[in-house]
Design an enzyme around this catalytic site. Structure first.
Site, short mmCIF file in Angstrom:
data_model
loop_
_atom_site.label_atom_id
_atom_site.label_comp_id
_atom_site.label_asym_id
_atom_site.label_seq_id
_atom_site.Cartn_x
_atom_site.Cartn_y
_atom_site.Cartn_z
N HIS A 237 0.82 -1.20 0.03
CA HIS A 237 -0.06 -0.05 -0.13
C HIS A 237 0.86 1.23 0.12
O HIS A 237 0.40 2.30 -0.70
CB HIS A 237 -0.97 0.05 1.35
CG HIS A 237 -2.12 0.76 0.92
ND1 HIS A 237 -2.11 2.27 1.76
CD2 HIS A 237 -3.23 0.78 0.33
CE1 HIS A 237 -3.49 2.66 1.36
NE2 HIS A 237 -4.09 2.00 0.56
N HIS B 249 -4.21 6.20 -5.72
CA HIS B 249 -5.37 6.94 -4.99
C HIS B 249 -5.71 8.26 -5.71
O HIS B 249 -5.13 8.76 -6.61
CB HIS B 249 -5.03 7.23 -3.60
CG HIS B 249 -4.90 6.07 -2.76
ND1 HIS B 249 -3.45 5.48 -2.85
CD2 HIS B 249 -5.63 5.24 -2.22
CE1 HIS B 249 -3.55 4.35 -1.98
NE2 HIS B 249 -4.67 4.35 -1.78
N HIS C 70 -7.46 -1.31 -5.68
CA HIS C 70 -7.76 -1.91 -4.35
C HIS C 70 -8.41 -3.48 -4.70
O HIS C 70 -8.18 -4.19 -3.61
CB HIS C 70 -8.51 -1.09 -3.70
CG HIS C 70 -7.72 0.10 -2.96
ND1 HIS C 70 -7.32 1.10 -3.64
CD2 HIS C 70 -6.89 0.34 -1.74
CE1 HIS C 70 -6.66 2.06 -3.07
NE2 HIS C 70 -6.31 1.36 -1.80
N HIS D 250 -15.07 6.47 1.67
CA HIS D 250 -14.11 5.63 2.25
C HIS D 250 -13.14 6.18 3.10
O HIS D 250 -12.74 5.46 4.04
CB HIS D 250 -13.33 4.84 1.01
CG HIS D 250 -11.96 4.71 1.10
ND1 HIS D 250 -11.18 5.90 0.98
CD2 HIS D 250 -11.17 3.65 1.45
CE1 HIS D 250 -9.93 5.33 0.92
NE2 HIS D 250 -9.88 4.05 1.46
N HIS E 181 -10.70 5.19 7.62
CA HIS E 181 -9.59 5.54 7.86
C HIS E 181 -9.42 6.27 9.02
O HIS E 181 -8.76 6.21 9.99
CB HIS E 181 -8.69 6.01 6.82
CG HIS E 181 -8.52 4.97 5.69
ND1 HIS E 181 -7.39 4.15 5.63
CD2 HIS E 181 -9.03 4.50 4.49
CE1 HIS E 181 -7.31 3.36 4.78
NE2 HIS E 181 -8.29 3.53 3.89
N PHE F 38 -1.69 6.60 4.85
CA PHE F 38 -1.71 5.79 3.87
C PHE F 38 -0.30 4.85 3.91
O PHE F 38 -0.47 3.69 3.78
CB PHE F 38 -1.69 6.38 2.38
CG PHE F 38 -2.88 6.55 2.01
CD1 PHE F 38 -4.05 6.00 2.61
CD2 PHE F 38 -3.23 7.73 1.05
CE1 PHE F 38 -5.31 6.35 1.94
CE2 PHE F 38 -4.58 7.84 0.45
CZ PHE F 38 -5.47 7.12 1.12
N HIS G 209 -11.76 -2.30 3.09
CA HIS G 209 -11.93 -2.22 1.48
C HIS G 209 -12.66 -3.34 0.97
O HIS G 209 -12.99 -3.19 -0.15
CB HIS G 209 -10.35 -2.26 1.01
CG HIS G 209 -9.84 -1.02 1.01
ND1 HIS G 209 -9.98 -0.25 -0.14
CD2 HIS G 209 -9.33 -0.18 1.84
CE1 HIS G 209 -9.50 0.91 0.26
NE2 HIS G 209 -8.98 1.07 1.36
CU1 C2O Z 1 -5.54 2.65 -0.50
CU2 C2O Z 1 -8.11 2.73 1.98
O1 C2O Z 1 -6.64 3.14 0.90
#
Ligand code: C2O
Length: 597
Positions: A178, A199, A208, A334, A338, A354, A367
Site C-alpha cells: 500500500h 489513489h 484495491h 471511504h 481510515h 496511507f 476495503h
Molecule cells: Cu489505498 Cu483505503 O486506501
C-alpha cells in the site's frame, strides 16, 4: 522459501500482444497531445501543462472532442467492452520498474524517508489470467461471521504473520504494498518526475480490488482452503456501523492496538471530525439521527450524476505521465473509516495514514465493503465499463500472486467480481431510497414559514483564495437553468471546488451543502442539502514529485437540484463547512460536464 528474490531485470512490454484490447499501432505515441508529448523512442518532453488543468473539466481537455476529432481511430477496435478509444496522453498507466524502487515518504513533519520496496524484482513477470471456474468465494459481513468462520480467518492471518519477514506473502510485506503505490516508492516508467499513485484517480477501485483479490487467495492457500473468502466491514447497515467485535480481541492475530480506542464500541459517525464521540453510551434512539445521516451519505454515492459520469464516483481519469488528485465520491466516503479507526494524533498510524493503513486487519475488511459498493455500482450500470478508453482498461499494475508468481494485471480483467471468483453474499441495502423517505417525513412535519426567519446575505466567491477556517457561504451562478431531460442526460451539472491548498501531513475534511437563495443575495440560515465531501488522509509524497497537496473536488448536482426544486434558480447558495484541517479554497464554480465517455 521458494520465492524469487531480487533479480534485477526491469519489466518490459507495456501491452500484451494477445490482448483483445490491444490498440492499433497508430497510438498515442505518434500523436502529440495538448497535455504531453511523448516521442516514439519513449523519451519524454515534459511541460507544466501536463498537469490537470483545474479550470476546465475533470481532465484539462475534453476527451470526447479529442476522440471525435480522430475520426477513424475512435471505435477502430471492438471488444467485449464495446468500443475502445485511444489514449490521448501518454497511454495507460504502467506498472513500475521494480529495479528503480526508491525510498518513499511518511507524513512526519520531517518527511521521514521509509522503505517500501518489494522484496522481489524479477524478469519473470507474466500476464495475469482470470482464475479457472470454481465455486465462488462468498464474502460475508464481518458482524455476521460464525465462530467457525472467525476461527478460520484468524488461523489464516496468524500463518501469514508467521512467514519469513522477507516472504512477499508475509503480512507486513502485503501491507507495505500500500505504501509502495501511494507514498512515492516508484515514479512512472518514462516519467521520472511523476509519482506512481493509485489513489485519487479512477484507478482507486480497480487497484484495491486486485490488492484484496491476491490477499484473499494467499490466505486461502495458507490454510489450504480454495473457498476461503475475506469478511467485509458492512458499515452501510446500522448493525455494521461498529468496529466488528472480533477485531477488538487483543489476544487475536487480528488485533492492532494502533487505533482510536474511543471508537472501540462506538457507533460510526460519518460526520466525525477528530473530536471525542459526544455521547459515551447513547440509546438506540439517540443513534437514529446518526444512522440516518450515515445511510444518506451512502445512498448519495449512487445518485444519477455519479451513475452517469463515472469519474465522479471513481475518481478522475489519469494517463501515464500525469499526476492527478481528484477523488471520486466512493473514495471520499471511504476515507471516513481510515479517520475513524486511526488514532487522532499524528502521524495517525496505522489506519489513519496511507503509509501504514494496510497493517491493520481492519483495512482489508473496510476495503471489502468499498469493493462491494463498487460492485453494486457496476451492477446498477449493467457492467458498462466506467470508461472505454484504453487509458482505463489497459492501465496495469503488478502483484505477487497466490502461486508465488509476479503477475501483471490490468483494469479490464477486474470489472466483474464474479470473473475473479468471488461474490458478495446477498445483503440488504437499507440506504436505498432513504433520502426521499426522510424528505417526505420532514415535509409532513414542517411548520409554516416563520416571518422572523433570519436571512443571511451571500455574495460570490471572488477571485482570491480564501481560508476555510470558518464556514464559507457563497452565491454561485449556474451556466444554464431549467434544462430539459435530454440536456441533463447529455451533461451533468458539476459543482467544482478548485485549487484546494492544504497541509498534506494532516487530515483535511470539509462538507458541501447546497440550497436555493431565498431572495436575491439572501440565504436561509440552514445550509440546505448535503451535496458531498472533500476528505484527505495524511500522506506525503517524495519531494521529487511536485504538486502534492493541491487538489479539487467535483460534485454532481443535477439530481440534487431536482430534489430541492432548484431547477430554475440562476444561482445557488453553496456552503463549505470545515471539519478537519485548515485548507484554503481557490475558486468555487458550476459547470456542465459531458456525461459518460
Ligand atoms: Cu489505498 Cu483505503 O486506501
Amino acid at each position: 522459501m521458494p520465492f524469487p528474490l531480487l533479480a534485477t531485470t526491469p519489466i518490459s512490454s507495456p501491452l500484451s500482444s494477445k490482448n483483445p484490447l490491444r490498440q492499433p499501432t497508430k497510438s498515442a505515441n505518434t500523436r502529440p497531445s495538448p497535455t504531453s508529448l511523448r516521442l516514439p523512442n519513449s523519451t519524454t518532453i515534459s511541460c507544466e501543462q501536463k498537469q490537470v488543468d483545474n479550470n476546465n473539466g475533470s481532465h484539462g481537455i475534453d476527451r470526447r472532442n479529442v476522440l471525435l476529432g480522430l475520426g477513424g481511430l475512435y471505435g477502430a477496435t471492438s471488444t467485449m467492452a464495446g468500443k475502445v478509444a485511444n489514449a490521448v496522453d501518454g497511454g495507460p498507466v504502467q506498472p513500475p520498474d521494480l529495479s528503480m524502487c526508491i525510498l518513499a515518504t511518511d507524513s512526519q513533519a520531517d518527511d521521514e524517508p521509509v522503505n517500501c520496496c518489494p522484496p522481489y524484482s524479477t524478469s519473470n513477470i507474466v500476464d495475469f489470467v482470470l482464475p479457472p471456474d470454481a465455486p465462488l468465494r462468498h464474502r460475508k459481513p464481518a458482524h455476521k461471521l460464525s465462530p467457525k468462520e472467525i476461527e478460520r480467518f484468524k488461523v489464516a492471518i496468524a500463518k501469514m504473520k508467521q512467514l519469513d519477514p522477507k516472504d512477499p506473502w508475509n503480512f507486513m510485506q502485503q501491507a507495505t504494498i500500500h505504501c509502495t503505490f501511494c507514498n512515492g516508492a516508484f515514479f512512472q516508467v518514462n516519467y521520472p518526475d511523476k509519482l506512481l499513485q493509485v489513489h485519487a484517480t479512477w484507478l482507486f477501485a480497480p487497484w484495491h480490488r486486485y490488492y484484496l483479490y491476491f490477499w484473499e487467495r494467499i490466505l486461502g492457500k495458507l490454510i489450504d482452503d480454495p473457498t476461503f473468502a475475506i469478511p467485509y466491514w458492512n458499515w452501510d447497515v446500522p448493525d455494521g456501523m461498529f468496529i466488528p467485535s472480533f477485531y477488538l480481541d487483543n489476544s487475536s492475530p487480528l488485533y492492532n492496538d494502533k487505533r482510536n480506542h474511543d471508537h472501540y464500541k462506538a457507533l460510526m459517525d460519518f460526520d466525525y471530525k477528530n473530536e471525542p464521540t459526544p455521547t459515551p453510551n447513547p440509546t438506540p434512539d439517540q443513534y437514529k439521527d446518526v444512522i440516518n445521516k450515515n445511510l444518506q451519505k451512502v445512498e448519495n454515492l449512487f445518485n444519477k450524476d455519479n451513475l452517469n459520469k463515472p469519474d465522479l464516483f471513481m475518481g478522475a481519469p489519469v494517463s501515464a505521465g500525469e499526476f492527478v488528485e481528484v477523488r471520486g465520491a466512493l473514495e471520499e466516503l471511504h476515507n471516513l473509516a481510515h479517520e475513524w479507526v486511526g488514532p487522532v494524533a499524528k502521524p495517525n498510524h496505522d489506519m489513519g495514514n496511507f503509509y501504514t493503513a494496510a497493517r491493520d486487519t481492519l483495512f482489508w475488511a473496510h476495503h471489502g465493503n468499498v469493493d462491494r459498493l463498487w460492485d453494486f455500482y457496476q451492477k446498477k450500470r449493467m457492467y458498462k465499463p466506467e470508461s472505454n478508453l484504453a487509458d482505463y482498461l489497459e492501465a496495469s499494475f503488478i502483484f505477487y500472486d497466490e502461486n508465488r508468481q509476479v503477475v501483471k494485471v490490468k483494469v479490464s480483467d477486474c470489472l466483474r467480481a464474479e470473473d475473479l471468483g468471488y461474490t458478495y453474499a446477498p445483503e440488504e441495502f437499507p440506504w436505498q431510497g432513504i433520502r426521499r423517505r426522510n424528505r417526505k417525513e420532514a415535509a409532513e412535519k414542517k411548520k409554516p414559514f416563520k416571518k422572523q426567519l433570519q436571512l443571511v446575505p451571500v455574495s460570490e466567491f471572488g477571485n482570491q483564495p480564501r481560508p476555510l477556517d470558518d464556514v464559507i457561504r457563497v452565491l454561485v451562478p449556474r451556466p444554464k437553468i431549467s434544462r430539459s431531460k435530454q440536456e441533463k442526460e447529455d451533461d451533468v451539472e458539476v459543482l467544482v471546488v478548485d485549487n484546494i491548498q492544504l497541509d498534506p501531513s494532516s487530515y483535511t475534511k470539509f462538507d458541501v451543502y447546497i440550497s436555493k437563495p431565498i431572495a436575491e443575495g439572501l440565504a436561509a440560515p440552514d445550509y440546505g442539502e448535503f451535496a458531498g465531501r472533500y476528505s484527505r488522509i495524511p500522506h506525503i509524497h517524495n519531494k521529487k514529485f511536485p504538486h502534492a497537496g493541491k487538489a479539487k473536488l467535483q460534485i454532481g448536482i443535477t439530481e440534487l437540484l431536482e430534489d430541492i426544486n432548484a431547477e430554475s434558480a440562476e444561482s445557488l447558495v453553496v456552503t463549505l463547512v470545515p471539519k478537519m484541517g485548515y485548507p484554503s479554497i481557490g475558486r468555487v464554480f458550476i459547470e456542465l460536464q459531458e456525461a459518460d465517455y
